[in-house]
Design an enzyme around this catalytic site. Structure first.
Site, short mmCIF file in Angstrom:
data_model
loop_
_atom_site.label_atom_id
_atom_site.label_comp_id
_atom_site.label_asym_id
_atom_site.label_seq_id
_atom_site.Cartn_x
_atom_site.Cartn_y
_atom_site.Cartn_z
CG HIS A 55 40.04 31.52 45.54
ND1 HIS A 55 38.80 30.97 45.77
CD2 HIS A 55 39.81 32.79 45.15
CE1 HIS A 55 37.86 31.87 45.51
NE2 HIS A 55 38.45 32.99 45.15
CG ASN A 65 33.47 32.87 44.58
OD1 ASN A 65 34.46 32.16 44.49
ND2 ASN A 65 33.53 34.18 44.71
CE1 TYR A 122 40.15 35.59 37.69
CE2 TYR A 122 40.46 33.37 38.49
CZ TYR A 122 39.82 34.59 38.57
OH TYR A 122 38.87 34.80 39.52
FE1 HDE Z 1 39.18 35.27 41.31
N1 HDE Z 1 41.18 35.13 41.21
N2 HDE Z 1 39.28 37.24 40.95
N3 HDE Z 1 37.16 35.47 41.59
N4 HDE Z 1 39.02 33.33 41.75
C1 HDE Z 1 41.91 34.01 41.40
O1 HDE Z 1 43.63 33.34 39.98
C2 HDE Z 1 40.36 37.87 40.48
C3 HDE Z 1 36.43 36.62 41.47
C4 HDE Z 1 37.89 32.61 41.89
O2 HDE Z 1 40.89 27.02 42.46
C5 HDE Z 1 43.36 34.20 41.06
O3 HDE Z 1 44.64 31.35 39.57
C6 HDE Z 1 40.04 39.25 40.17
C7 HDE Z 1 35.04 36.33 41.39
C8 HDE Z 1 38.21 31.26 42.22
O4 HDE Z 1 42.64 27.86 41.47
C9 HDE Z 1 43.43 35.65 40.60
C10 HDE Z 1 38.73 39.41 40.52
C11 HDE Z 1 34.95 34.96 41.48
C12 HDE Z 1 39.60 31.20 42.25
C13 HDE Z 1 41.98 36.07 40.71
C14 HDE Z 1 38.26 38.15 41.01
C15 HDE Z 1 36.28 34.45 41.61
C16 HDE Z 1 40.07 32.51 41.94
C17 HDE Z 1 44.34 33.79 42.11
C18 HDE Z 1 37.89 40.66 40.46
C19 HDE Z 1 33.68 34.13 41.46
C20 HDE Z 1 40.46 29.99 42.57
C21 HDE Z 1 44.89 32.44 41.65
C22 HDE Z 1 37.76 41.19 39.18
C23 HDE Z 1 33.04 34.15 40.19
C24 HDE Z 1 40.68 29.11 41.40
C25 HDE Z 1 44.39 32.27 40.33
C26 HDE Z 1 41.48 27.90 41.81
C27 HDE Z 1 41.43 32.84 41.82
C28 HDE Z 1 41.60 37.30 40.32
C29 HDE Z 1 36.95 37.96 41.50
C30 HDE Z 1 36.53 33.05 41.74
C31 HDE Z 1 44.35 36.55 41.36
C32 HDE Z 1 40.99 40.28 39.63
C33 HDE Z 1 33.90 37.33 41.22
C34 HDE Z 1 37.24 30.13 42.49
O5 HDE Z 1 43.84 35.74 39.27
#
Ligand code: HDE
Length: 713
Positions: A96, A169, A383
């Site tokens: 993202h 999402n 996060y």
């Molecule tokens: Fe994320 N995800 N994610 N994700 N995600 C990040 O956190 C992660 C997942 C989502 O505009 C990171 O601050 C893991 C699902 C958005 O700043 C990180 C898993 C969904 C954004 C991270 C998921 C999301 C992130 C990278 C699996 C939809 C951007 C930067 C368990 C519900 C937020 C940050 C923004 C961002 C980890 C799966 C949505 C790496 C480990 C499912 C919208 O922490």
């Protein structure tokens, strides 16, 4: 050596290199003979200073030993400025990374007080400030806005009981069921490890290799290959919490909940060919669109809705409510709309706000709680952890965009890098009794109003196991595919053909085709035919897929409102064009809420019939029709001839036609229409006598045209 600062210096040779103007200037820019511009402060408040407040006398020249001599280490003004610049970037998000954001508010329209004690979900009419960030997933921060990709939909609500970050999402399900697979998924989709490409694209071997080996991803793949990943605008995109959460009532009794955002403008997409061309024409297509809409007062709006289920209702589902690869069909549990979100203010500074905002799924006010969804459980760690490497300190919550704004925040956490708060008092621990009047010092826990966790029973041996109830990987994928309209099914099949055509390993393609047979035999056949490869046998499924009832709510075509609201219309004009027709088209479209832009061969505009000048908003070569939802050609006969000699003119019309857009025209444009291969249909409308007939086709796409302009799988 030292010369008076106010005296221009002159080197013995090459004088122009050493010119420097007097320090005693007006605040207005003055140009020195050597081409340097000095702007000087008229009051102490206007002065540039160093980061430590020392006023700077010269922001144009570094300190040197003689005008043409080497720079001096002593020049702390230069060193500080360059050093700060060297460290301007922070690590981009691992996923993202590319995002666009806006401020706004949330307003509750219906109380969920039956299910939760969270004030934000019970105080009807109350507005809560928020910051929303939309993003692509795979590409780097500088990648384009329109790849085929899932979009992040993250909202930070500054509630009166602490920040609530709903980090979702634009697709209601996810690729994987367990957080432990997330690094593998992301490694597979990002640029390949050895070659560093492709950027922001899933169409490559490593992604499809991983996907073929992970049948649980099949449902999400259906969504990812659908037009849902080709966004027309961030304003026209749904948002989903994806994971199952809980609401807790006054007695901490839990109810399962799924969160939804529904755009007022409906869910709208571009075509694939269009998205590819937009990437070249305007890499910032979505960021610009969001910014311009808000700047013009056309505030994007979403409904906020929930699906609530008791434990008994969850137990009655054909799948596990803790499995993030499954959705709850709206037809089964309707979405109750209980609020709205309006985005009404652009960020003041991209870095300070959009880049530094840190979303945490662990940010929840009392009355909202997590579920045991193993994907969500992993997110609860990730996060917070990722912010430490991105923002570099445990005090990232003190950055203004991340601070709780709806209420105070206070505790006994102290110090750390970039501590900007100045805690008072002696006691930095609790319990304590050093306070003078009350015998306590500092804040205390609140058992009644504080955050509590649902007391759900947990039992079982410690195991690394996927529950049996997560084993059906295909039934909902099939349901999604079969719920689509014929047009959408063809787009989905064609997307699979495109993506798998970019893979070089036969066995990678074959494995995906084997999985697809479990979704729909006809789909697998079409994709194999599109690739011109043999159809391999069906992959053995852990659980035989069921024919679930189709869910028409999962469509886009036929669901979005046919409207010009939020849409963009481009009017291509030439010298000698009829100004009255331009005016009529513009007026009619604007009256319905469209943004109208004038495109001309030259940006200075054209001379209309009658001699008036019409200034252009965009020059033809830089403003192709892909950036509009509908176009009109208001040209003179000579102008038409000129456009016919220019590929940009022909492409403007041809692309509008093959991208299924309405085309308004005046009779003089007919030769151009012919040359661009336009064939008459209800979307090709003569606007010379009025714009009314142009409006209905301009409100939507001409889907009926598609079979005549594109070979789909
Ligand atoms: Fe994320 N995800 N994610 N994700 N995600 C990040 O956190 C992660 C997942 C989502 O505009 C990171 O601050 C893991 C699902 C958005 O700043 C990180 C898993 C969904 C954004 C991270 C998921 C999301 C992130 C990278 C699996 C939809 C951007 C930067 C368990 C519900 C937020 C940050 C923004 C961002 C980890 C799966 C949505 C790496 C480990 C499912 C919208 O922490």
């Amino acid at each position: 050596m030292a010369k008076s600062k106010s005296a221009p210096t002159r080197a013995p040779s090459s004088a122009s290199k050493a010119n420097k103007t007097s320090g005693a200037q007006s605040p207005i820019a003055s140009q020195a003979a050597g081409g340097e511009t000095h702007q000087t402060a008229s009051a102490p408040d206007d002065r540039i200073t160093t980061n430590h407040g020392v006023p700077v006398s010269d922001n144009q020249n570094s300190l040197k030993a003689g005008a043409r001599g080497p720079s001096l280490l002593e020049d702390f003004v230069l060193r500080e400025k360059i050093q700060h610049f060297d460290h301007e970037r922070i690590p981009e998000r691992i996923v993202h990374a590319r995002g666009s954001a806006a401020h706004g508010y949330f307003e509750l329209t219906k109380s969920l007080g039956r299910y939760t004690r969270a004030k934000i979900l019970t105080e009807v009419g109350k507005r809560t400030e928020l910051f929303a960030r939309f993003s692509t997933v795979a590409g780097g921060a500088g990648s384009v806005d329109t790849p085929r990709d899932v979009r992040g939909f993250a909202v930070k609500l500054y509630t009166r009981e602490g920040n609530w970050d709903l980090v979702g999402n634009n697709i209601p399900v996810f690729f994987i069921q367990d957080a432990i697979k997330f690094p593998d998924l992301i490694h597979a989709v990002k640029m390949e490890a050895d070659r560093g490409y492709p950027q922001a694209a899933s169409a490559h071997d490593t992604f499809w290799d991983f996907i073929g080996l992970m049948p649980e991803a099949t449902h999400m793949i259906m969504w990812a290959m659908s037009d849902r990943t080709l966004r027309r605008s961030l304003r026209m995109m749904e948002g989903f919490g994806v994971n199952t959460y809980r609401l807790l009532d006054d007695n901490d009794q839990p109810t399962f909940v799924k969160f939804h955002w529904r755009p007022k403008l409906g869910t709208q997409s571009t075509g694939w060919d269009e998205a590819v061309k937009i990437a070249g024409a305007d890499p910032d297509y979505h960021r610009r669109d969001l910014h311009e809409a808000i700047a013009s007062g056309a505030f994007p709006e979403w409904e906020f809705g929930v699906q609530v289920l008791s434990q008994a209702q969850a137990d009655g589902l054909a799948f596990d409510i803790l499995d993030a690869t499954k959705l709850i069909p709206e037809e089964l549990y309707p979405i109750q709309v209980v609020g709205r979100m309006v985005l009404n203010r652009n960020p003041d500074n991209f870095f300070a706000e959009t880049e530094q905002v840190a979303f945490l799924p662990t940010n929840m006010p009392p009355g909202i709680d997590v579920s045991e969804d193993p994907l969500l459980q992993g997110r609860l760690f990730s996060y917070q952890d990722t912010q430490l490497s991105r923002l570099g300190t445990v005090n990232f919550h003190q950055i203004p965009i991340n601070q709780a704004k709806g209420c105070p925040f206070q505790n006994f956490q102290r110090d750390g890098q970039m501590q900007t708060h100045l805690p008072q008092g002696r006691a930095n621990y609790e319990p304590n009794s050093l306070g003078q009047a009350s015998e306590i010092d500092g804040p205390r826990e609140d058992p009644k109003g504080g955050f509590r966790t649902a007391a759900v029973a947990v039992e079982g041996a410690k195991v690394r196991l996927r529950p049996e109830s997560f084993a059906d990987h295909y039934s909902q994928a099939r349901m999604f595919f079969r719920s689509q309209t014929k047009i959408e099914q063809a787009h989905l099949a064609s997307a699979l053909v495109f993506e798998l055509s970019k893979c070089s390993f036969d066995h990678v393609r074959a494995r995906v085709l084997g999985n697809l047979q479990n979704v729909d035999a006809d789909l697998a056949k079409r994709v194999a035919a599109g690739l011109n490869v043999p159809l391999p046998p069906k992959t053995a499924a852990a659980v035989e897929p069921q024919d679930l009832k189709p869910s028409p709510a999962l469509r886009i075509v036929g669901k979005y409102p046919e409207t010009l609201m939020g849409r963009a219309v481009g009017i291509l004009v030439t010298d000698g064009a009829d100004g009255a027709v331009v005016k009529a088209v513009r007026k009619a479209c604007e009256a319905e809420g469209a943004t109208v832009k004038i495109v001309a061969p030259k940006v200075g505009g054209v001379t209309l019939k009658g001699g008036k000048t019409l200034v252009a908003d965009g020059q033809l070569a830089g403003t192709p029709s892909v950036v509009f939802d509908a176009v009109a050609l208001v040209v003179s006969a000579d102008g038409c001839a000129q456009l016919m000699a220019d590929s940009a003119g022909i492409d403007f019309v041809h692309n509008a036609f093959v991208h299924l857009k309405a085309i308004g025209f005046t009779a003089e444009a007919q030769p151009l229409l012919d040359k661009a291969g336009v064939v008459a249909d209800p979307g090709i409308v003569n606007v010379a006598k009025g714009a009314e007939a142009f409006l209905p086709p301009a409100r939507t796409r001409q889907w009926a045209r598609e079979p005549s302009v594109r070979m789909l799988a």
